[in-house]
Design an enzyme around this catalytic site. Structure first.
Site, short mmCIF file in Angstrom:
data_model
loop_
_atom_site.label_atom_id
_atom_site.label_comp_id
_atom_site.label_asym_id
_atom_site.label_seq_id
_atom_site.Cartn_x
_atom_site.Cartn_y
_atom_site.Cartn_z
N ASP A 1 0.33 14.55 14.36
CA ASP A 1 0.59 15.54 14.99
C ASP A 1 -0.33 15.62 16.60
O ASP A 1 -1.56 15.61 16.33
CB ASP A 1 0.02 16.73 14.30
CG ASP A 1 0.65 18.31 14.49
OD1 ASP A 1 1.32 18.24 14.94
OD2 ASP A 1 0.27 18.95 13.86
N ASN B 1 11.52 20.35 11.51
CA ASN B 1 11.49 20.12 12.80
C ASN B 1 12.62 20.19 13.41
O ASN B 1 12.69 20.27 14.48
CB ASN B 1 10.73 19.01 12.46
CG ASN B 1 9.20 18.32 13.34
OD1 ASN B 1 9.26 17.35 13.02
ND2 ASN B 1 8.75 19.15 12.85
#
Ligand code: IPE
Ligand code: IPE
Ligand code: MG
Length: 235
Positions: free
Chosen positions: A16, A64
């Site tokens: 991330d 996502n």
């Protein structure tokens, strides 16, 4: 690093912070993804060189798909490019590559790239690189429940056969439990990553954005893992 270091058998990395890495430099988010993919190349080599046999990375969650079409397309292009570019390296180094996740909603070229990479590396046994792509931990469990229920319905399994070991076999890929999960960027949540496999994992949340999470940062993480006292419910 000292020699007596205890190695996790299976490490998970929630990669991330790519977007923030780019933003800090006044660049588009896509530059962060590119830098992240580049970092993964050297990092993965380092992790396997340390002797850790299983590595799982979170590359794209089912959630996502909520991002802009442009970013999603950029990421899908990047995956296809990465698969093609790295294929010979995986083969040369004897790394089995598997991709966990749903194939639904994925572009044909991404599905073909996955199939090809899995197929070309399926005989290797020493190192396993698991890419979670279009992956959701809850969906994985739901899919396992469906597969098991179908078998019971067809009299191929009995209700009494269902136990933790059996459920593990019905996950997307047959993998050992995670020992250590690292999420970069400082966020302290797991965002639907390998819920079943991480029930007793140690977690670590370094304040480093993924493109900057290099070999040195990984070794630091290993030292932290080594200071943990894993009790598994004992004393
Ligand atoms: C992780 O970086 C990569 C993917 C989720 C594909 P992000 O894109 O989430 O970066 P941040 O969290 O916005 O910085
Ligand atoms: C998790 O990161 C998914 C990946 C790293 C691929 P996100 O950036 O999507 O997670 P949230 O939205 O911050 O929880
Ligand atoms: Mg993020």
């Amino acid at each position: 690093m000292e020699n007596e270091i205890v190695l996790p058998k299976h490490v998970g990395i929630i990669m991330d912070g790519n977007g923030r890495w780019a933003k800090k430099r006044g660049l588009k988010r896509s530059f962060g993804h590119k830098a992240g993919a580049k970092n993964l190349e050297s990092l993965l080599k380092h992790i396997f060189k340390r002797g850790i046999p299983y590595v799982s990375v979170y590359a794209f969650s089912t959630e996502n798909f909520n991002r802009d079409e442009e970013e999603v397309n950029y990421l899908m292009d990047l995956f296809v490019k990465y698969f093609n570019k790295k294929k010979s390296v995986f083969i040369k180094n004897g790394i089995r590559v598997i991709v966990s996740g749903s194939r639904e909603n994925l572009r044909e070229d991404v599905i073909d790239g996955i199939k090809n990479l899995e197929d070309c590396t399926k005989e290797f046994t020493h190192f396993t690189f698991n890419i979670c792509l279009n992956y959701g931990g809850r969906m994985e469990i739901v899919d396992a429940i469906k597969k098991i229920s179908q078998k019971i319905h067809n009299n191929e399994l009995k209700l009494d056969d269902v136990n933790e070991e059996l459920v593990s076999h019905y996950m997307y890929k047959d993998l050992p439990d995670l020992d250590f999960v690292i999420r970069t960027s400082g966020e302290q949540r797991i965002s639907n990553f390998m819920l079943w496999q991480s029930s007793y994992a140690e977690y670590y949340f370094p304040d480093v954005l993924f493109p900057d999470f290099n070999e040195k940062e990984f070794d630091k993480s290993l030292e932290i893992y080594n200071k943990r006292n894993r009790r598994f419910g004992g004393v």
